[in-house]
Enzyme design. Structure first.
Site, short mmCIF file in Angstrom:
data_model
loop_
_atom_site.label_atom_id
_atom_site.label_comp_id
_atom_site.label_asym_id
_atom_site.label_seq_id
_atom_site.Cartn_x
_atom_site.Cartn_y
_atom_site.Cartn_z
NE ARG A 113 -3.60 -0.41 2.43
CZ ARG A 113 -4.43 -0.72 3.41
NH1 ARG A 113 -4.62 0.10 4.40
NH2 ARG A 113 -5.06 -1.86 3.39
CB SER A 183 5.38 -6.22 7.92
OG SER A 183 4.86 -4.92 7.87
CG ASP A 236 3.34 -5.22 10.46
OD1 ASP A 236 4.30 -5.56 11.18
OD2 ASP A 236 2.58 -6.05 9.94
#
Ligand code: BGC
Length: 495
Positions: A113, A183, A236
């Site tokens: 994203r 992450s 994350d």
């Protein structure tokens, strides 16, 4: 997958969402339905599996204590325990005063994203935000670093190109700053650099372990002519903690329960022997990488076989028991064995059950949503998925397997959160002094699987006890990790 969402809803551990657990439904049915009076567990494979997966309170206590021990060992020396306890270089969490335009790039699962966030300071907070989500083609997850980062940089370039000309003018000599959420376990060397320790969650990009992930991204951005620089490299879990802290200053822990799992928390520097600067005072954020925990876990033959065939055998064993990527796969393996040895569907062994990862965690959730007396939607799911007409007994057994795996996962995750809360309490006594302590949780597994949430919350209260638990708030903070990364880019801006 049906969304039982309470986005941004917050609840004390005593206030559980308005969902009914399968267990309670089942006991109702025992009274109401004669068909259901036969025990669903007269199948030897299932009976043994349930026994092996059991997580009674005394056992969970041992798990929480073992996680605590590994946390301490990892804080003492690098590699001291199963948990990496990574220093994140995040000493200052967002205050609300952050201003300006920052970007966030989020790579950590099957999607990535990119977003832009315009921060307006204490009063205005988030003035504007744009975001775009794209899926990562599977071949890039197991390809080369040039391919992966080239793809990301090209999508980032597309995103920036969509901004209206002159919308966000850059001062001379200034680059756009990015918070890069990566992450995976990274050995962080500063706020804006770190080397990959290992891949998890089905990624296996060649030649990257030991490489500086920010350098890889910077190179790719340069090759695409992008005027951007990474100002903060964050996990994350750290992004979730930072993003949630922006709105609530009592947030002390960020947990991810999605495809993978992790937890990050605010630690006293004085409790971190491995910190170079011994005289440090104040706090810093620790990325526990708790997915690597491996001691005393109730691992069944199905867990062991799944691990052996995974891309990272022997690693992230706790993650393989509690996170969304694996729960469906464990159930698939148990069902296959039940078909082969216990006539789950008569003599029929559905072909699809032999296909790794064919059953997804969201399928388990869908089946556990069925609260009809005769489990009709379980039946139609099995019919569509496996081309089998399962009788009621078989349908009930399938749901039993799902519930066993989800219960074990949720309860083990609860034990992990307890270990962290007790560590915080040990250093600060904040709960004993009545201070509210918030655990921010994100991830599709937590968000979309009510039974998992319930099991996790139950084990949390069981282990913490009602007194401490009454000061704990579990908050579902959906998608705040990107905001957190952008905020940390702002806090660590070089301009
Ligand atoms: C990674 C963590 C990450 C977690 C959740 C795990 O597999 O090791 O770094 O935070 O997944 O995305």
């Amino acid at each position: 997958m049906s969304l039982i969402s309470f986005a941004s809803a917050s609840s004390s551990v005593f206030i559980t969402p308005t969902v009914r657990s399968f267990t309670s439904r089942r006991s109702n049915y025992t009274v109401m339905s004669a068909v259901r009076s036969e025990s669903p567990s007269t199948c030897p494979v299932l009976t043994k599996f349930q026994r092996d997966c059991a997580t009674p309170k005394p056992f969970l206590r041992k798990v929480a204590d073992a996680i605590s021990d590994d946390m301490r060992a990892g804080l003492a020396v690098q590699g001291g325990g199963d948990l990496d306890m990574i220093l994140t270089f995040v000493d200052a969490l967002p205050s609300g005063k952050e201003e300006g335009l920052f970007y966030a790039l989020d790579l950590g699962g099957t999607n990535f994203r990119v977003r832009s966030v315009e921060l307006g300071g204490k009063e205005k907070r988030v003035v504007a935000a744009e975001s775009e989500q794209l899926s990562i083609p599977h071949e890039l997850m197991i390809g080369t670093s040039e391919q992966l980062f080239g793809f990301i940089a090209s999508k980032l370039a597309d995103f920036v190109a969509k901004e209206k000309p002159g919308q966000f003018p850059l001062e001379q000599g200034r680059k756009r700053e990015i918070g890069f959420t990566f992450s995976f376990p990274v050995y962080q060397t500063s706020i804006d650099s770190g080397t990959l320790i290992k891949w998890t969650k089905g990624f296996h990009v060649s030649g990257m372990e030991g490489k500086n992930v920010v350098a890889c991204l910077n190179e790719a951005m340069e090759a695409h002519g992008l005027d951007m620089r990474v100002s903060a490299l964050v996990n994350d879990g750290v992004g979730t903690l930072a993003g949630a802290r922006y709105w609530d200053e009592d947030v002390m822990v960020g947990v991810i329960l999605g495809t993978g799992t992790n937890a990050c928390y605010v630690e006293q520097k004085s409790a971190i022997p491995k910190l170079q600067n011994k005289s440090s005072s104040g706090t810093t954020v620790i990325n526990t990488e708790w997915g690597g925990f491996s001691k005393i876990l109730p691992r069944t033959i199905f867990d062991q076989e799944m691990d052996k065939e995974s891309l990272n055998p022997g690693e992230h064993l706790y993650e393989k028991m509690i996170s969304g990527m694996y729960l469906g796969e464990i159930v698939r393996r148990v069902l296959l064995q039940m078909c082969k040895t216990s006539d789950l569907f008569g003599q029929f062994v559905p072909v699809k059950l032999s296909s790794p990862f064919a059953l997804r965690t969201e399928d388990l959730c869908k089946m556990q949503e069925d609260n009809t007396d005769d489990l009709m939607s379980v039946g139609s799911f099995l019919y569509n998925f496996l081309e089998v007409e399962a009788n009621l007994k078989a349908r009930r057994r399938v749901v039993e397997v799902c519930d066993t795996v989800v219960k074990r996962g949720g309860r083990l995750a609860g034990a992990g959160i307890v270990a962290i809360l007790e560590k915080i309490e040990n250093e600060t006594k904040r709960m004993a002094s009545g201070q509210r302590t918030v655990v921010a949780i994100d991830g599709a597994l937590y968000e979309k699987y009510p039974q998992y949430r319930r099991y996790m919350q139950d084990s949390l209260v069981e282990l913490l006890g009602h007194d401490l638990a009454s000061h704990v708030v579990i908050k579902h903070t959906k998608d705040v990790s990107g905001l957190g990364a952008a905020l940390l880019a702002a806090t660590n801006s070089i301009y």
